[in-house]
Write an enzyme that holds these catalytic residues in place. Sequence first.
Site, short mmCIF file in Angstrom:
data_model
loop_
_atom_site.label_atom_id
_atom_site.label_comp_id
_atom_site.label_asym_id
_atom_site.label_seq_id
_atom_site.Cartn_x
_atom_site.Cartn_y
_atom_site.Cartn_z
N SER A 12 13.27 9.36 -54.71
CA SER A 12 13.60 9.87 -53.38
C SER A 12 12.38 9.89 -52.45
CB SER A 12 14.16 11.30 -53.50
OG SER A 12 14.03 11.99 -52.27
N GLY A 181 16.27 19.44 -48.93
CA GLY A 181 15.76 18.50 -47.94
C GLY A 181 14.34 18.82 -47.51
N ASN A 182 13.56 17.75 -47.43
CA ASN A 182 12.17 17.87 -47.02
C ASN A 182 12.03 18.56 -45.67
OD1 ASN A 182 9.31 17.06 -47.04
ND2 ASN A 182 9.94 15.67 -45.40
N ASP A 183 13.03 18.36 -44.80
CA ASP A 183 12.94 18.95 -43.46
C ASP A 183 13.20 20.45 -43.46
OD1 ASP A 183 15.70 18.79 -43.91
OD2 ASP A 183 15.87 16.94 -42.73
#
Lengths: 200, 200
Positions: A12, A181-183
């Site tokens: 990912s 999620g990275n965000d």
Amino acid sequence: MSHVDFYFEFASPYAYFSSRQLPALCDRIGIRVDWKPILLGPIFRRTGARPLLTDGRRGEYAKRDCRRWALMHGIPYREPDRFPLYSLPAARGALVLEGHPQREAYVHAVFRAYWVDGRNVGEPEVLGEVAAGLGLDRHEFLTAIEQGEVKERLKQETEAAWTRGVFGAPTFFYRDEMLWGNDRLPMLERLIQEDRARPA
Amino acid sequence: MSHVDFYFEFASPYAYFSSRQLPALCDRIGIRVDWKPILLGPIFRRTGARPLLTDGRRGEYAKRDCRRWALMHGIPYREPDRFPLYSLPAARGALVLEGHPQREAYVHAVFRAYWVDGRNVGEPEVLGEVAAGLGLDRHEFLTAIEQGEVKERLKQETEAAWTRGVFGAPTFFYRDEMLWGNDRLPMLERLIQEDRARPA
């Protein structure tokens, strides 16, 4: 010391970005990262989700988004030639090295080998070179990741992640709060700070 | 004045959040918002995507994420009792009002009616009340949204969005840059500022 569980999958790109951004965040607020390698394959087979980068226009968009994200955050990134990565051996390696002083360095080295240098770490030979680059014994490492116990362990870790609610990667847990999620890293930071500001 | 195209769907909570956050962002940097109502239904039928909030554990997670997002950004939000919203009449209304001084107020009022007050704006009666609350003639408005021309227009707008690359909502375009998701607003702002800082 409290901790953040970081469920990651080497295949990912967003988990790669988090692997670069989470440690600094956690250092800043004085919290430990627990690195949790998992495989998304068995999880996606249950949810029916498709691997992002090969998923039609959503995938094409994600590639553009990744290039922009890397640029804006100053993270080295080069789109690999092949998707998806066969991440199984690399994930087993992260389990084998649990407790080893080079473990975090290994995770960073694998992510970099694939997401920056475009090397196919799905091949044992390449993965062995990455391990050797960290001073690990290549043969010992490659033998260790083939042990039945390690294979079983990765299945169990992925199963435990699923049971806990994980459906993608990167996923973070702080106490009972799950963030996906990275965000969501800024939200994670804020949740931790708010939790600490609360009267005990 | 340059502009941002904002493709929104009333049934999307993240589009609702963007409707609350985008105007201030655009005011701040002196750029116009072009409000673009679309329907995700015909788009999801093509991509195979499922409506978010009813999509198993991803949906349950999104509900939690929405509550957290609203809280952290001070946006009024109450999870509606029923998903998904039948947004067709409301979207047609946003087209009917193009060029009308109350158009943006209408978009905000519809979003609020559903995502804050939990009113079923999929029912013409309720939608008519929302329009009347803005000083519009209820009967005229409800007649207008049933015109064949308006129905056709919404199909065309959705088709045009698809052709342009849209696969979800909210989606933003600044020149040729497409950004998807409410959480990409900071990236949108930065892209616009970088673009302007470039020598002509």
